[in-house]
Design an enzyme around this catalytic site. Structure first.
Site, PDB file in Angstrom:
ATOM      1  N   ILE A 118       3.704  -2.749  11.224  1.00  0.00           N
ATOM      2  CA  ILE A 118       2.404  -3.034  10.520  1.00  0.00           C
ATOM      3  C   ILE A 118       2.810  -4.544   9.908  1.00  0.00           C
ATOM      4  O   ILE A 118       3.306  -4.531   8.848  1.00  0.00           O
ATOM      5  CB  ILE A 118       1.890  -2.015   9.695  1.00  0.00           C
ATOM      6  N   PRO A 119       2.300  -5.525  10.508  1.00  0.00           N
ATOM      7  CA  PRO A 119       2.811  -6.927  10.217  1.00  0.00           C
ATOM      8  C   PRO A 119       2.209  -7.710   8.940  1.00  0.00           C
ATOM      9  O   PRO A 119       1.639  -8.403   9.162  1.00  0.00           O
ATOM     10  CB  PRO A 119       2.714  -7.874  11.456  1.00  0.00           C
ATOM     11  N   CYS A 120       2.693  -6.832   7.856  1.00  0.00           N
ATOM     12  CA  CYS A 120       2.177  -7.702   6.599  1.00  0.00           C
ATOM     13  C   CYS A 120       2.865  -8.965   6.529  1.00  0.00           C
ATOM     14  O   CYS A 120       2.439  -9.731   5.730  1.00  0.00           O
ATOM     15  CB  CYS A 120       2.199  -6.680   5.505  1.00  0.00           C
ATOM     16  N   HIS A 121       3.944  -9.198   6.898  1.00  0.00           N
ATOM     17  CA  HIS A 121       4.618 -10.632   6.822  1.00  0.00           C
ATOM     18  C   HIS A 121       3.793 -11.585   7.371  1.00  0.00           C
ATOM     19  O   HIS A 121       4.090 -12.864   7.190  1.00  0.00           O
ATOM     20  CB  HIS A 121       5.978 -10.580   7.427  1.00  0.00           C
TER      21      HIS A 121
END
Length: 171
Positions: A118-121
């Site tokens: 889950i690409p919070c970056h």
């Protein structure tokens, strides 16, 4: 019961946790749980191997069950829609989900339990700041550069800037 395993990635040791069927967390620190081999761990390790090999595996390939409030789940769902190699701001996410509070969105992004997948970056501040990352800014920069993003275009906030942004209720 929470089960765990580890994965040696190019950015360090990652801990994966599962409820037995779904991936519930992915961290760069140790998590309490019983060590166990599970099909979900094999699938996740394969996903991570392909990701770090420069492929673009889809979020929907894995059964994910992050634990959080309905609001946080709404934000995490929006994160899943950010394409590989692209960035959005906290404000963009807020508009997408109908929330005017950048602080609330930032809190949900910061509490994403399944980092990388889950690409919070891929979320940056509206002021072109890389902002924080649960795994640390060095890891955020490494992930973004891995995805082909020129991070030199973005500022790393200083402690003073972080305090100013927080005091002004800015993303």
């Amino acid at each position: 019961m929470v089960y765990k395993t580890t994965y040696k990635s190019p950015i360090g040791l990652l801990t994966l946790t599962s409820d037995g069927e779904n991936l519930i967390a992915l961290y760069n620190k140790d998590i309490v749980g019983e060590e166990k081999d599970l099909p979900i761990f094999d699938k996740t390790k394969d996903w991570l191997k392909r990701y770090f090999a420069g492929k673009q595996p889809g979020v929907k390939e894995l059964p994910l069950a992050p634990e959080g409030t309905e609001f946080r789940k709404k934000v995490w769902k929006a994160l899943c829609e950010i394409p590989y190699g692209c960035l959005v701001t906290y404000g963009d996410i807020g508009k997408q989900i109908g929330c005017k509070s950048g602080q609330a969105v930032g809190g949900a992004v910061g509490n994403n339990p399944i980092s990388i997948i889950i690409p919070c970056h891929r979320v940056v501040g509206g002021n072109k700041s890389l902002t924080g990352y649960g795994g640390g800014l060095k890891m955020k920069v490494a992930l973004l550069e891995h995805e082909g993003i020129d991070t030199k275009k973005y500022a790393v906030p200083t402690k003073e800037a972080k305090l100013y942004i927080k005091s002004q209720n800015l993303c």
